[in-house]
Design an enzyme around this catalytic site. Structure first.
Site, short mmCIF file in Angstrom:
data_model
loop_
_atom_site.label_atom_id
_atom_site.label_comp_id
_atom_site.label_asym_id
_atom_site.label_seq_id
_atom_site.Cartn_x
_atom_site.Cartn_y
_atom_site.Cartn_z
N GLU A 1 0.85 -1.20 0.00
CA GLU A 1 0.00 0.00 0.00
C GLU A 1 0.89 1.26 0.00
O GLU A 1 1.85 1.33 0.75
CB GLU A 1 -0.91 -0.02 1.24
CG GLU A 1 -1.85 1.14 1.32
CD GLU A 1 -2.60 1.37 0.01
OE1 GLU A 1 -3.27 0.45 -0.47
OE2 GLU A 1 -2.48 2.48 -0.56
N LYS B 1 7.95 -1.75 -2.37
CA LYS B 1 7.48 -0.91 -1.27
C LYS B 1 8.65 -0.36 -0.44
O LYS B 1 8.72 0.82 -0.12
CB LYS B 1 6.53 -1.73 -0.39
CG LYS B 1 6.05 -1.02 0.86
CD LYS B 1 5.20 0.19 0.57
CE LYS B 1 4.97 1.01 1.81
NZ LYS B 1 4.22 2.23 1.57
N ASN C 1 9.90 3.67 -0.08
CA ASN C 1 10.01 4.39 1.19
C ASN C 1 11.45 4.77 1.52
O ASN C 1 11.73 5.85 2.03
CB ASN C 1 9.40 3.57 2.33
CG ASN C 1 7.90 3.80 2.43
OD1 ASN C 1 7.33 4.52 1.61
ND2 ASN C 1 7.25 3.22 3.41
N CYS D 1 5.92 4.63 9.20
CA CYS D 1 6.48 3.87 8.07
C CYS D 1 7.96 4.12 7.80
O CYS D 1 8.75 3.17 7.84
CB CYS D 1 5.67 4.16 6.82
SG CYS D 1 4.02 3.47 6.93
N1 NAD Z 1 -0.03 4.02 7.98
C1 NAD Z 1 0.44 4.20 6.75
O1 NAD Z 1 0.52 5.33 6.26
C2 NAD Z 1 0.86 3.02 5.92
C3 NAD Z 1 1.01 3.17 4.55
C4 NAD Z 1 1.40 2.07 3.79
C5 NAD Z 1 1.63 0.86 4.41
N2 NAD Z 1 1.49 0.74 5.76
C6 NAD Z 1 1.70 -0.58 6.36
O2 NAD Z 1 0.43 -1.17 6.62
C7 NAD Z 1 0.48 -1.95 7.81
C8 NAD Z 1 -0.58 -1.46 8.78
O3 NAD Z 1 -0.28 -0.13 9.12
P1 NAD Z 1 -1.32 0.81 9.89
O4 NAD Z 1 -0.71 2.16 9.95
O5 NAD Z 1 -2.66 0.64 9.32
O6 NAD Z 1 -1.27 0.14 11.34
P2 NAD Z 1 -2.32 0.34 12.52
O7 NAD Z 1 -1.56 0.05 13.77
O8 NAD Z 1 -3.01 1.64 12.38
O9 NAD Z 1 -3.40 -0.81 12.28
C9 NAD Z 1 -3.18 -2.16 12.49
C10 NAD Z 1 -4.43 -2.75 13.12
O10 NAD Z 1 -4.28 -4.18 13.21
C11 NAD Z 1 -4.95 -4.59 14.39
N3 NAD Z 1 -4.52 -5.95 14.75
C12 NAD Z 1 -3.39 -6.34 15.37
N4 NAD Z 1 -3.38 -7.69 15.50
C13 NAD Z 1 -4.51 -8.15 14.95
C14 NAD Z 1 -5.07 -9.44 14.77
N5 NAD Z 1 -4.45 -10.51 15.18
N6 NAD Z 1 -6.28 -9.54 14.15
C15 NAD Z 1 -6.94 -8.43 13.73
N7 NAD Z 1 -6.44 -7.19 13.87
C16 NAD Z 1 -5.26 -7.05 14.48
C17 NAD Z 1 -4.60 -3.52 15.40
O11 NAD Z 1 -5.49 -3.53 16.49
C18 NAD Z 1 -4.71 -2.26 14.53
O12 NAD Z 1 -6.01 -1.70 14.59
C19 NAD Z 1 1.91 -1.84 8.33
O13 NAD Z 1 2.66 -2.91 7.83
C20 NAD Z 1 2.39 -0.55 7.70
O14 NAD Z 1 3.79 -0.53 7.53
C21 NAD Z 1 1.09 1.79 6.53
#
Ligand code: NAD
Length: 466
Positions: A157, A213, A217, A269
């Site tokens: 993403e 990805k 970054n 990130c």
């Molecule tokens: N935030 C960004 O801008 C962004 C952009 C691109 C990629 N990413 C990647 O995407 C991934 C998620 O990032 P994010 O910022 O959304 O993280 P986040 O912490 O906001 O969300 C992750 C969610 O997963 C939930 N979770 C944890 N264990 C779980 C389980 N066993 N079952 C169900 N849910 C569970 C958590 O409670 C949390 O709500 C990461 O790998 C990050 O590097 C993030």
């Protein structure tokens, strides 16, 4: 199509909502019961501009559901997205326990429900090269057959918090990592509505997709860091980084974006992804020198403003009231993960400063980290009352054109440390401010501030400061 999104955070919630907006039926899963309760009550747990309208519409129209139960989400879903955390472990490598743990749960469920059809497991989390293979091996270890009962796809993403909805709805590119023609076809169908203007969907092997990805970054973090180093040199040689930025940005090979000097990158990130890529390279026997330098320079840059404040007051910060504007790691988000502001706040607290902080959206998340160690002001001007300096850490629009007269009236000293280069140094001096920014000249403040300039910035009569 019927979709499950496991992990309803910044990425999962935006992904699920935007897929629902395109007519898909989506069920979002999270283990955080409070978050799911909130979402089922009609409240968004995060601040993300533009998300609310899609969230409300799709919930109302019955295409967007939320649950804490993975088992409830699996039976109907043809595609299951993993948008789970991948935080850095002790050695910098990405912690894959969330992703692999959920993959194991899904595989076990599929074995127990042989009547269930073919499913695609999509890694949307940022995961090291080879993770799709590891997820596939988990499914195979339960006797499930790739290509027949399941496929694993890497689909990194690229959304940016603050403009996440726009980024998701109109991606510059979609990357689909799979060697399965069946999975590639379904994933392409799913994403076609988002690229009607002609942006490409690139299908490639899983490892290249995962690497794309990290490469993106790491490159962006390097670009910011390079500019921060240029800014530091500008200060020493008497150049202005703003002019230099404009001068180089017009070269199309360089481009205008991501050239703003500041107090270092943060967020959930860049820091973790740069560390994880450096670590992956190391595991494969390669020392990724640039990334090590990027991490070191960024650490230094994040301390810069706090050190400048410390030096200005000759180390006498005990009990000194200072105001901080901006807590989120960047504008238009409430996310404070790895926020430079927090690094600065921590340093200043260590020296005993009395900090009054304000952010339009990130107050609650900051309170969750610092509790009563800070004073939380109800507004940006209130934060200034009696403060001996203002420190700006986030480039929120509302900080760009403030009422300088009002600021002068409230601050105990007209002193500003600006980590985001929001104002013109010369004009600030003319308005009588002592103003320090990043990579730009410092002008001694005029003893008699220009009343015309101050009045033109004023939104009140400028006298009451109310
Ligand atoms: N935030 C960004 O801008 C962004 C952009 C691109 C990629 N990413 C990647 O995407 C991934 C998620 O990032 P994010 O910022 O959304 O993280 P986040 O912490 O906001 O969300 C992750 C969610 O997963 C939930 N979770 C944890 N264990 C779980 C389980 N066993 N079952 C169900 N849910 C569970 C958590 O409670 C949390 O709500 C990461 O790998 C990050 O590097 C993030």
């Amino acid at each position: 199509m019927k979709l499950a999104i496991v992990g309803t955070g910044y990425v999962g919630l935006v992904t699920g909502t935007c897929f629902a907006e395109m007519g898909n039926e989506v069920i979002c899963v999270d283990i955080d019961a409070r978050k799911i309760e909130k979402l089922n009550r009609g409240e968004l747990p995060i601040f993300e501009p533009g998300l609310e309208i899609y969230y409300e519409r799709n919930r109302r129209e019955g295409r967007l559901h939320f649950t804490t139960s993975l088992e409830d989400a699996l039976p109907e879903s043809e595609v299951i997205f993993l948008a789970l955390p991948t935080p850095p472990g002790e050695d910098g490598s990405a912690d894959l326990s969330y992703v692999l743990g959920v993959a194991d749960q899904i595989a076990r469920w599929m074995v127990a429900h042989p009547e269930t059809g073919y499913k695609i497991i999509v890694n949307k989390s940022t995961v090291p090269v080879g993770t799709a293979d590891r997820v596939r091996e988990i499914f195979e270890s339960y006797g499930l057959k790739a290509g027949e009962q399941f496929d694993v796809v890497s689909n990194p993403e690229f959304l940016r918090e603050g403009v996440a909805v726009d980024d998701f709805m109109k991606p510059e590119r979609v990357i689909i990592g799979t060697r399965s023609p069946r999975a590639a076809e379904i994933m392409t169908q799913l994403y076609e509505p988002f690229v009607r203007q002609g942006n490409p969907i690139l299908v490639m092997d899983e490892r290249s997709s995962e690497m794309t990805k990290y490469a993106a970054n790491a490159f962006l973090a390097t670009k910011i860091t390079f500019m921060n180093e240029i800014a530091n040199v500008c200060e020493r040689v008497g150049a202005n980084v703003d002019e230099v930025r404009r001068g180089i940005g017009l070269d199309s090979r360089i481009g205008k974006q991501f050239l703003y000097a500041g107090i270092g990158f943060g967020g959930s990130c860049f820091p973790k992804d740069v560390k994880a890529l450096a670590r992956t390279a190391e595991e494969y026997g390669y020392a990724f020198q640039i990334l090590k330098a990027v991490l070191d320079v960024n650490e230094r840059q994040r301390r810069l403003l706090a050190e400048r404040v410390y030096d200005y007051f000759e180390g006498q910060l005990e009990g000194r009231r200072l105001a901080v504007w901006g807590l989120a790691f960047k504008a238009n988000t409430d996310d404070v993960r790895e926020a430079p502001s927090h690094v600065i706040i921590r340093k200043l607290l260590e020296h005993g400063a009395d900090l009054v902080v304000f952010d339009p959206e990130a107050m609650a998340n900051t309170r969750a980290v610092f509790g009563d160690a800070l004073t939380y002001a109800p507004g940006m001007y209130e934060a200034l009352d009696g403060a001996e300096a203002l420190i700006i850490c986030t480039e929120w629009n509302e900080f760009r054109r403030p009422d300088f007269q009002r600021m002068r009236n409230r601050l105990a000293r007209p002193l500003i440390f600006d980590g985001r280069n929001l104002y013109h140094p010369k004009r600030m001096a003319e308005m009588g401010f002592e103003y320090y920014s990043i990579g730009r000249p410092h002008y001694p403040p005029h003893a008699n501030p220009d009343p015309v300039l101050l009045a033109s910035s004023s939104t009140t009569d400028g006298k009451t400061g109310a």
